[in-house]
Design an enzyme around this catalytic site. Structure first.
Site, PDB file in Angstrom:
ATOM      1  N   GLY A   1       0.831  -1.196   0.000  1.00  0.00           N
ATOM      2  CA  GLY A   1       0.000   0.000   0.000  1.00  0.00           C
ATOM      3  C   GLY A   1       0.862   1.240   0.000  1.00  0.00           C
ATOM      4  O   GLY A   1       2.001   1.229  -0.473  1.00  0.00           O
ATOM      5  N   CYS A   2       0.330   2.309   0.535  1.00  0.00           N
ATOM      6  CA  CYS A   2       1.047   3.583   0.597  1.00  0.00           C
ATOM      7  C   CYS A   2       2.390   3.402   1.301  1.00  0.00           C
ATOM      8  O   CYS A   2       2.444   2.926   2.430  1.00  0.00           O
ATOM      9  CB  CYS A   2       0.193   4.611   1.333  1.00  0.00           C
ATOM     10  N   PHE A   3       3.470   3.794   0.658  1.00  0.00           N
ATOM     11  CA  PHE A   3       4.790   3.531   1.231  1.00  0.00           C
ATOM     12  C   PHE A   3       5.080   4.336   2.490  1.00  0.00           C
ATOM     13  O   PHE A   3       5.955   3.990   3.258  1.00  0.00           O
ATOM     14  CB  PHE A   3       5.914   3.644   0.220  1.00  0.00           C
TER      15      PHE A   3
END
Length: 158
Positions: free
Chosen positions: A13-15
């Site tokens: 997902g979002c890093f």
């Protein structure tokens, strides 16, 4: 004798939140966010978000295997995201948010495959996580590095 650190790379997902989850783990020497698994090794955030490059947002982890094992990093990976979601995590939707383990050698590949089989037993549907050889890694822009630690949002979805 100098000790050799090892590397691991995960997309979950979002890093920003993935980096923060690993950054605070004892034995993790450093974290860096970037893009991997797509076309080209010199891409930027806007290109990746367009979906045209095929990259995933990833965290490159340097770790001391005397203090934390790759297997333990895999356990953390499984625990910080939902591996059955396809191309998304929570509000973040797109191919760049896919669940993926990038391996650097055959040992990591075997460990990742073993951990996926173990994790699959917890779900009634197939896990979406891919296991791929590390390729085309590109460091993300500086403003993405340690974003949450610097006081940023916990989600990439604006």
């Amino acid at each position: 004798m100098q000790f050799k650190h090892m590397k691991a790379m995960f997309g979950a997902g979002c890093f920003w939140s993935v980096e923060e989850a690993f950054r605070i783990i004892p034995g993790v020497v450093s974290t860096e966010v970037g893009y991997a698994g797509g076309k080209g090794n010199n891409v930027n955030y806007e290109e990746v978000c367009s979906g045209d490059t095929g990259h995933a947002e990833v965290v490159l982890i340097t770790f001391n295997p005397k203090k934390i094992s790759y297997s333990k990093l895999l356990e953390i990976f499984w625990g910080i995201h939902d591996p059955i979601q396809v191309n998304r995590q929570g509000p973040d939707v797109g191919y760049q948010y896919r669940s993926v383990i990038f391996y650097f050698d055959d040992s990591q590949k075997r460990d990742a495959e073993k951990s996926l089989k173990k994790e699959q037993k917890k779900y009634g549907v197939p896990i979406a996580t891919a296991i791929e050889k590390e390729s085309t890694y590109c460091k993300a822009e500086e403003y993405h590095q340690k974003y949450i630690m610097k006081g940023g949002k916990a989600s990439c979805n604006f």
